[in-house]
Design a protein around this motif. Structure first.
Motif, PDB file in Angstrom:
ATOM      1  N   SER A  63       4.882   7.025  -0.958  1.00  0.00           N
ATOM      2  CA  SER A  63       3.673   6.644  -0.208  1.00  0.00           C
ATOM      3  C   SER A  63       2.384   7.225  -0.801  1.00  0.00           C
ATOM      4  O   SER A  63       1.311   6.656  -0.629  1.00  0.00           O
ATOM      5  CB  SER A  63       3.800   7.046   1.262  1.00  0.00           C
ATOM      6  OG  SER A  63       3.896   8.449   1.369  1.00  0.00           O
TER       7      SER A  63
ATOM      8  N   GLU B 220      13.113   1.840   3.525  1.00  0.00           N
ATOM      9  CA  GLU B 220      12.235   2.794   4.217  1.00  0.00           C
ATOM     10  C   GLU B 220      12.149   4.108   3.436  1.00  0.00           C
ATOM     11  O   GLU B 220      11.079   4.715   3.351  1.00  0.00           O
ATOM     12  CB  GLU B 220      12.740   3.054   5.647  1.00  0.00           C
ATOM     13  CG  GLU B 220      12.715   1.830   6.565  1.00  0.00           C
ATOM     14  CD  GLU B 220      11.311   1.307   6.887  1.00  0.00           C
ATOM     15  OE1 GLU B 220      10.320   2.003   6.644  1.00  0.00           O
ATOM     16  OE2 GLU B 220      11.217   0.155   7.380  1.00  0.00           O
TER      17      GLU B 220
ATOM     18  N   ARG C 221       2.928   1.976  -1.458  1.00  0.00           N
ATOM     19  CA  ARG C 221       2.619   1.199  -0.245  1.00  0.00           C
ATOM     20  C   ARG C 221       2.086  -0.196  -0.541  1.00  0.00           C
ATOM     21  O   ARG C 221       2.138  -1.072   0.307  1.00  0.00           O
ATOM     22  CB  ARG C 221       1.677   1.941   0.712  1.00  0.00           C
ATOM     23  CG  ARG C 221       2.303   3.212   1.239  1.00  0.00           C
ATOM     24  CD  ARG C 221       1.417   4.106   2.079  1.00  0.00           C
ATOM     25  NE  ARG C 221       0.310   3.478   2.710  1.00  0.00           N
ATOM     26  CZ  ARG C 221      -0.965   3.655   2.335  1.00  0.00           C
ATOM     27  NH1 ARG C 221      -1.247   4.414   1.291  1.00  0.00           N
ATOM     28  NH2 ARG C 221      -1.926   3.056   2.991  1.00  0.00           N
ATOM     29  N   ARG C 222       1.561  -0.411  -1.711  1.00  0.00           N
ATOM     30  CA  ARG C 222       1.055  -1.724  -2.123  1.00  0.00           C
ATOM     31  C   ARG C 222       1.312  -1.854  -3.637  1.00  0.00           C
ATOM     32  O   ARG C 222       1.824  -0.940  -4.259  1.00  0.00           O
ATOM     33  CB  ARG C 222      -0.457  -1.850  -1.893  1.00  0.00           C
ATOM     34  CG  ARG C 222      -0.926  -1.645  -0.454  1.00  0.00           C
ATOM     35  CD  ARG C 222      -0.545  -2.802   0.463  1.00  0.00           C
ATOM     36  NE  ARG C 222      -1.128  -2.667   1.789  1.00  0.00           N
ATOM     37  CZ  ARG C 222      -0.619  -1.911   2.762  1.00  0.00           C
ATOM     38  NH1 ARG C 222       0.462  -1.179   2.557  1.00  0.00           N
ATOM     39  NH2 ARG C 222      -1.199  -1.874   3.957  1.00  0.00           N
TER      40      ARG C 222
ATOM     41  N   THR D  98       4.314  -0.619  -6.847  1.00  0.00           N
ATOM     42  CA  THR D  98       5.443   0.026  -6.171  1.00  0.00           C
ATOM     43  C   THR D  98       6.159  -0.982  -5.276  1.00  0.00           C
ATOM     44  O   THR D  98       7.387  -0.979  -5.168  1.00  0.00           O
ATOM     45  CB  THR D  98       4.969   1.217  -5.312  1.00  0.00           C
ATOM     46  OG1 THR D  98       3.985   1.922  -6.050  1.00  0.00           O
ATOM     47  CG2 THR D  98       6.110   2.139  -4.979  1.00  0.00           C
ATOM     48  N   THR D  99       5.389  -1.846  -4.643  1.00  0.00           N
ATOM     49  CA  THR D  99       5.997  -2.850  -3.761  1.00  0.00           C
ATOM     50  C   THR D  99       6.705  -3.932  -4.578  1.00  0.00           C
ATOM     51  O   THR D  99       7.735  -4.462  -4.153  1.00  0.00           O
ATOM     52  CB  THR D  99       4.937  -3.470  -2.827  1.00  0.00           C
ATOM     53  OG1 THR D  99       4.090  -2.423  -2.367  1.00  0.00           O
ATOM     54  CG2 THR D  99       5.583  -4.132  -1.641  1.00  0.00           C
TER      55      THR D  99
ATOM     56  N   GLU E   2      12.147  -7.361   3.648  1.00  0.00           N
ATOM     57  CA  GLU E   2      10.788  -7.156   4.157  1.00  0.00           C
ATOM     58  C   GLU E   2      10.175  -8.513   4.518  1.00  0.00           C
ATOM     59  O   GLU E   2       9.476  -8.641   5.515  1.00  0.00           O
ATOM     60  CB  GLU E   2       9.926  -6.434   3.115  1.00  0.00           C
ATOM     61  CG  GLU E   2       8.531  -6.059   3.592  1.00  0.00           C
ATOM     62  CD  GLU E   2       8.509  -5.037   4.732  1.00  0.00           C
ATOM     63  OE1 GLU E   2       9.579  -4.543   5.118  1.00  0.00           O
ATOM     64  OE2 GLU E   2       7.404  -4.735   5.236  1.00  0.00           O
TER      65      GLU E   2
ATOM     66  N   TYR F  74       0.904  -7.525   0.777  1.00  0.00           N
ATOM     67  CA  TYR F  74       2.080  -6.666   0.627  1.00  0.00           C
ATOM     68  C   TYR F  74       2.588  -6.174   1.975  1.00  0.00           C
ATOM     69  O   TYR F  74       1.796  -5.759   2.827  1.00  0.00           O
ATOM     70  CB  TYR F  74       1.719  -5.436  -0.213  1.00  0.00           C
ATOM     71  CG  TYR F  74       1.284  -5.781  -1.611  1.00  0.00           C
ATOM     72  CD1 TYR F  74       2.227  -6.019  -2.603  1.00  0.00           C
ATOM     73  CD2 TYR F  74      -0.063  -5.886  -1.937  1.00  0.00           C
ATOM     74  CE1 TYR F  74       1.836  -6.339  -3.887  1.00  0.00           C
ATOM     75  CE2 TYR F  74      -0.469  -6.206  -3.218  1.00  0.00           C
ATOM     76  CZ  TYR F  74       0.476  -6.432  -4.191  1.00  0.00           C
ATOM     77  OH  TYR F  74       0.089  -6.752  -5.459  1.00  0.00           O
ATOM     78  N   THR F  75       3.850  -6.191   2.145  1.00  0.00           N
ATOM     79  CA  THR F  75       4.578  -5.641   3.305  1.00  0.00           C
ATOM     80  C   THR F  75       4.099  -6.228   4.637  1.00  0.00           C
ATOM     81  O   THR F  75       3.073  -6.914   4.720  1.00  0.00           O
ATOM     82  CB  THR F  75       4.517  -4.089   3.387  1.00  0.00           C
ATOM     83  OG1 THR F  75       3.250  -3.681   3.889  1.00  0.00           O
ATOM     84  CG2 THR F  75       4.826  -3.421   2.071  1.00  0.00           C
TER      85      THR F  75
ATOM     86  N   TYR G 200       2.697  -4.774   6.923  1.00  0.00           N
ATOM     87  CA  TYR G 200       1.436  -4.196   7.398  1.00  0.00           C
ATOM     88  C   TYR G 200       0.248  -5.111   7.075  1.00  0.00           C
ATOM     89  O   TYR G 200      -0.633  -5.309   7.900  1.00  0.00           O
ATOM     90  CB  TYR G 200       1.226  -2.793   6.818  1.00  0.00           C
ATOM     91  CG  TYR G 200       2.344  -1.849   7.201  1.00  0.00           C
ATOM     92  CD1 TYR G 200       2.513  -1.428   8.519  1.00  0.00           C
ATOM     93  CD2 TYR G 200       3.265  -1.405   6.257  1.00  0.00           C
ATOM     94  CE1 TYR G 200       3.557  -0.583   8.887  1.00  0.00           C
ATOM     95  CE2 TYR G 200       4.303  -0.556   6.614  1.00  0.00           C
ATOM     96  CZ  TYR G 200       4.452  -0.158   7.927  1.00  0.00           C
ATOM     97  OH  TYR G 200       5.483   0.673   8.282  1.00  0.00           O
TER      98      TYR G 200
ATOM     99  N   TYR H 272       9.873   3.541   0.446  1.00  0.00           N
ATOM    100  CA  TYR H 272       8.487   3.367   0.905  1.00  0.00           C
ATOM    101  C   TYR H 272       7.867   4.725   1.251  1.00  0.00           C
ATOM    102  O   TYR H 272       6.733   5.026   0.879  1.00  0.00           O
ATOM    103  CB  TYR H 272       8.464   2.434   2.124  1.00  0.00           C
ATOM    104  CG  TYR H 272       7.074   2.018   2.551  1.00  0.00           C
ATOM    105  CD1 TYR H 272       6.393   1.014   1.870  1.00  0.00           C
ATOM    106  CD2 TYR H 272       6.443   2.628   3.637  1.00  0.00           C
ATOM    107  CE1 TYR H 272       5.119   0.621   2.257  1.00  0.00           C
ATOM    108  CE2 TYR H 272       5.167   2.239   4.026  1.00  0.00           C
ATOM    109  CZ  TYR H 272       4.515   1.236   3.334  1.00  0.00           C
ATOM    110  OH  TYR H 272       3.247   0.851   3.706  1.00  0.00           O
ATOM    111  N   THR H 273       8.636   5.544   1.956  1.00  0.00           N
ATOM    112  CA  THR H 273       8.133   6.863   2.364  1.00  0.00           C
ATOM    113  C   THR H 273       7.988   7.786   1.156  1.00  0.00           C
ATOM    114  O   THR H 273       6.962   8.455   0.988  1.00  0.00           O
ATOM    115  CB  THR H 273       9.115   7.494   3.382  1.00  0.00           C
ATOM    116  OG1 THR H 273       9.314   6.563   4.440  1.00  0.00           O
ATOM    117  CG2 THR H 273       8.584   8.788   3.953  1.00  0.00           C
TER     118      THR H 273
END
Ligand SMILES: [Mg+2]
Length: 409
Positions: free
Chosen positions: A119, A112, A123-124, A127-128, A318, A289-290, A292, A115-116
């Motif tokens: 951001s 987390e 987020r995708r 980086t992911t 994740e 990704y993720t 979300y 990710y923050t």
């Protein structure tokens, strides 16, 4: 810090280091993102994107002050090694200062935070990928520190063997050869065989409806009525949802187990339409990704079966969230797995840890990053992967193989 004497009431939340000493604190000491490069040995190199999808991977080695270490993977691909270099830089310049000295058993808290903190540009995408490698390595360490397989750390071990499907490429120049390549696995009691894309990008599956149907018909004839056939259209062609609906109709009579990536990855509206227009199972998700992205697909019912990839979706923890979300929505999932032995091991632990895990992809186009990277070879018996009773991911990385395929730009 090593604790030599621990109150018995606290032993349950302690780890034992390599000397068998109980430890309360573990610190991340070293994070090493390593670029590996190896081509599928069967690929047509003259035309395949040099070092293409399976070519460049970043594996992440994390070491701690207590002797535990772990491995994760970022399934980067990239035609010229550019994505692997970017991920390596992201980890070295951005992640190391943020998480050095943290306790790897806080892997979700670390996830987390990364990710923050990223951001603005993350987020995708890359980086992911970078988060995936770190997360899987930390889960590997956490499980090793408790002396349990990662599946137990993830909530419990539901099975000790996992049905596999063999993952293969179409050769549009050789219909019966392609069918026979898959039939071998059906005879070996694999759950099924998936064919995808095309050995040669300029002669892909999906370019000609008659040729496509002839191929699927030949595979069904060769397999007989029992063998499961998965069809992966892939990204060498660009189908519309109209065309995909028509093709699903053509394939229906061959009883295919699923139709994968029939549309471009961003065409969620098309996937929604396709999924609701055919009885064929629509599979999709290796490019998401993720949690979300998957939440969106599930909410819109844009697929019947999800294919998250632990080395891309954000790592093993994740992916656990993604498959839990799928389960509570009664959507099936099967890990996407086409890169290295680390991702195969992560997928294995995830399927073992889930009440509804039923199947795993296993790459059969030969690549040394799958077959050589682990000292302990994957045991496959009657088409099932035997889940070893070893701590962590359940594999031991061969440093000599890492050095052999290490890529220096
Ligand atoms: Mg695919």
């Amino acid at each position: 810090m090593i604790l030599f004497a621990v109150e018995s009431s606290r032993l349950h939340d302690c780890s034992l280091n390599n000397s068998g000493v109980a430890v309360i604190f573990v610190k991340i000491k070293k994070i090493d993102p390593i670029i590996l490069h190896a081509q599928d040995t069967g690929s047509h190199e003259s035309e395949l994107n040099v070092g293409g999808y399976a070519g460049f991977q970043v594996v992440v080695h994390v070491e701690t002050d207590e002797g535990f270490d772990g491995w994760g993977e970022c399934c980067t691909g990239g035609e010229y090694g550019e994505s692997a270099l970017a991920v390596k830089t992201l980890i070295e310049r951005g992640f190391v200062p943020r998480i050095k000295d943290e306790d790897p058993r806080d892997y979700r808290k670390i996830w987390e935070k990364l990710y923050t903190d990223t951001s603005w540009f993350g987020r995708r995408g890359l980086t992911t990928f970078a988060q995936s490698g770190i997360d899987t390595a930390l889960v590997d360490i956490a499980a090793k520190s408790y002396g349990v397989p990662a599946s137990r750390l993830l909530g419990g071990r539901y099975r000790s063997e996992i049905p596999l499907y063999a993952s293969l490429l179409f050769d549009m120049d050789d219909v019966w050869g392609t069918a026979e390549k898959g039939a071998r696995y059906i005879r070996e009691d694999y759950f099924g065989a998936k064919f995808g894309w095309g050995m040669i990008p300029s002669k892909p599956f999906g370019a000609n409806p008659e040729a496509d149907e002839k191929m699927i018909a030949a595979i069904r004839e060769t397999f007989g009525p029992q063998g499961n056939i998965m069809v992966d259209v892939g990204r060498y062609v660009n189908w519309s949802s109209d065309h995909a609906i028509r093709m699903a109709k053509r394939f229906e009579k061959y009883g295919i187990f699923w139709l994968e990536e029939a549309l471009p990855q961003d065409d969620l509206r098309g996937y929604e339409r396709l999924t609701n227009s055919t009885d064929v199972t629509i599979a999709f998700g290796e490019g998401l990704y993720t949690i979300y992205d998957f939440a969106e697909v599930i909410t819109r019912h844009a697929a019947d079966l999800l294919q998250p990839d632990a080395s891309k979706v954000g790592g093993i923890s994740e992916m656990k969230r993604v498959i839990e979300l799928a389960r509570i929505n009664n959507v099936r999932w099967v890990p996407h797995n086409w890169s290295t032995a680390i991702n195969s091991a992560a997928s294995m632990q995830l399927v073992a840890s889930a009440p509804d895990g039923f199947l795993m992809e296993f790459k059969q186009e030969s690549n040394p990053l799958v077959s050589e990277l682990s000292k302990e070879k994957f045991r496959i018996e009657k088409g099932k992967l035997i889940v070893p009773d070893l701590p962590g991911l359940g594999i031991e990385i061969d440093q000599n193989v890492v050095d052999k395929y290490r890529w220096q730009p």
